[in-house]
Design an enzyme around this catalytic site. Structure first.
Site, PDB file in Angstrom:
ATOM      1  N   GLN A  16      11.498  -6.801  74.035  1.00 34.69           N
ATOM      2  CA  GLN A  16      12.245  -7.427  72.949  1.00 34.69           C
ATOM      3  C   GLN A  16      13.140  -6.507  72.131  1.00 34.69           C
ATOM      4  OE1 GLN A  16      11.402 -10.128  68.916  1.00 34.69           O
ATOM      5  NE2 GLN A  16       9.761  -9.776  70.370  1.00 34.69           N
ATOM      6  N   GLU A 138       4.941  -4.912  68.415  1.00 30.84           N
ATOM      7  CA  GLU A 138       5.429  -5.584  67.207  1.00 30.84           C
ATOM      8  C   GLU A 138       4.458  -5.480  66.031  1.00 30.84           C
ATOM      9  OE1 GLU A 138       7.266  -7.596  64.376  1.00 30.84           O
ATOM     10  OE2 GLU A 138       8.265  -7.370  66.315  1.00 30.84           O
ATOM     11  N   ASP A 167      10.197  -5.572  66.386  1.00 32.04           N
ATOM     12  CA  ASP A 167      11.001  -5.545  67.611  1.00 32.04           C
ATOM     13  C   ASP A 167      12.456  -5.924  67.363  1.00 32.04           C
ATOM     14  OD1 ASP A 167       9.304  -4.658  69.678  1.00 32.04           O
ATOM     15  OD2 ASP A 167       8.285  -6.571  69.745  1.00 32.04           O
ATOM     16  N   GLY A 246      11.854 -10.561  43.988  1.00 30.05           N
ATOM     17  CA  GLY A 246      13.011 -10.090  43.230  1.00 30.05           C
ATOM     18  C   GLY A 246      12.824 -10.089  41.733  1.00 30.05           C
ATOM     19  N   GLY A 247      11.603 -10.287  41.273  1.00 31.89           N
ATOM     20  CA  GLY A 247      11.373 -10.250  39.833  1.00 31.89           C
ATOM     21  C   GLY A 247      11.430 -11.617  39.172  1.00 31.89           C
TER      22      GLY A 247
END
Length: 423
Positions: A16, A138, A167, A246-247
């Site tokens: 992959q 993976e 991958d 993100g807060g």
């Protein structure tokens, strides 16, 4: 005219990570020559087979727009052909176990001797260091790159994600590295090595968690749910469930039909700028001026109650109705889409993100098209090659062998049987 017309890629990749990289380059116009073991080919051709006698979806969805040559470089003729391919191509891409190319006699020093302009690009599990000789898959990459330790719920074990960030994520990084090396070669005339370790790729995608590790040294991570619940932090970034990274506080909430539909959920973010509209939508206008709810700081210790209240509203709407109501008001929400819904999405099909491809032995199948869109480059998704389908074509058109020489090579065991070209 494609962006990479004239660029030849010698593709020694399998499974992959590497095929993800070379498929992108093929979509951009490069001539990708996939080198495969005679009679066997890429291991994924026969993994997770759903149509007897046909290449698996695992293989077909990662090898579009490529040509396949069967080649045994352990034979004298095979080594001769590989030598000529190295001299003729611009990039060699490989994701073998460490040292495999050296044992074949085609390590970096030999590649440079044969073709000083060659770019040799590699996917490895780890970069230079104590783990560089370890084999990585993976989920190992997700664990070693910091993803698993920060995924899941606080009271549960580490989790790997369904997204193949080890991958496919590393393949995307390597493709960017190759493009950069090709651009630099235009200025210097020299090739170079490009290395994309899977651990490094996963870590790059987890950079916000490394950000939080440093913030944690200065005090608690106030946007994490556990802070509002009064649960102390340890020395490392914890698993944060479905909190927003993100807060801005966010959660996955039930929608109408959740009792029978495992994907009847929406992701809902209580962004500060949209808070007054959130209050109106869920029928709590009084919260806009209530000192216990009016500011982000005041809401931190009440997030569980707030989201439980919002969920009482979302449970009266389908996930798509939530989207239709909230999106015009700039309230950040998103439906939890199943793979079935994605496969049937007309918009994704219209943009070429989901494509239907015809295959001579398995019939039509769905695949992911090019995820990058251009204003002046049309990406055409062509089916994956059958094993060795282009062997004769490559020997003749790329390396200049005559028909007699090709049949002599076939008899040497270097390339295997010559198949007829598929319709």
């Amino acid at each position: 005219m494609k962006a990479l017309d004239g660029i030849k890629i010698l593709d020694f990749t399998h499974v992959q990570s590497g095929p993800t990289c070379t498929q992108l380059l093929a979509w951009f116009g490069a001539d990708v020559i996939k080198v495969e073991r005679p009679g066997e080919g890429d291991a994924t051709r026969k993994q997770l087979v759903d149509v007897p006698g046909a290449d698996s979806l695992y293989f077909t969805m990662l090898n579009h727009n490529k040509r396949s040559i069967e080649l045994n470089p352990k034979t004298p003729k095979g080594k001769e052909i590989l030598t000529r391919l190295v001299k003729s191509c611009d990039v060699l891409v490989e994701n073998f176990a460490p040292g495999a190319l050296d044992r074949m006699g085609f390590g970096w020093e030999r590649i440079q001797e044969l073709n000083p302009r060659m770019i040799m690009a590699s996917v490895k599990g780890f970069g230079p260091g104590k783990y560089e000789d370890c084999k990585v898959y993976e989920n190992v990459a997700q664990c070693a790159g910091g993803s698993a330790s920060t995924t899941g719920f606080l009271d549960g074990p580490p989790l790997v994600t369904g997204a193949q960030i080890g991958d496919s994520g590393t393949g995307l990084h390597l493709a960017l590295g190759i493009m950069t090396a090709l651009f630099q070669r235009e200025r210097t005339g020299r090739g170079q090595r490009v290395l994309a370790p899977m651990q490094d790729g996963v870590l790059n995608l987890c950079r916000v968690k490394l950000r939080d590790q440093q913030r944690l040294e200065k005090g608690p991570l106030t946007e994490y749910s556990q802070h509002g619940e009064g649960i102390p932090f340890g020395e490392s970034v914890p698993r944060a469930g479905n909190d927003s990274g993100g807060g801005q506080p966010g959660r996955i909430l039930k929608c109408k039909g959740w009792e029978t539909d495992p994907n009847a959920y929406t992701y809902f973010i209580t962004q500060a700028a949209a808070w007054p509209k959130v209050c109106d939508v869920i029928g709590k206008p009084e919260w806009k001026d209530d000192p216990d709810f009016a500011t982000p700081k005041a809401r931190l210790t009440r997030l569980n109650f707030i989201f439980e209240t919002i969920e009482q509203w979302t449970m009266t709407k389908t996930k798509f109705e939530v989207m239709e109501i909230c999106n015009p008001l700039d309230i950040p929400v998103g439906p939890i889409l199943s793979m079935k819904e994605i496969a049937e999405d007309e918009g994704l099909r219209a943009t070429g993100t989901i494509v239907e491809v015809d295959h001579p032995t398995r019939g039509a199948y769905l695949s992911v098209g090019c995820p990058i869109k251009f204003s002046d480059l049309e990406v055409e998704v062509k089916r994956s090659p059958l094993l060795g389908e282009h062997t004769e074509e490559i020997l003749r058109d790329v390396l200049g062998y005559t028909e007699n020489e090709i049949h002599e090579i076939a008899g040497s065991g270097a390339i295997g049987a010559l198949p007829k070209a598929a319709e």
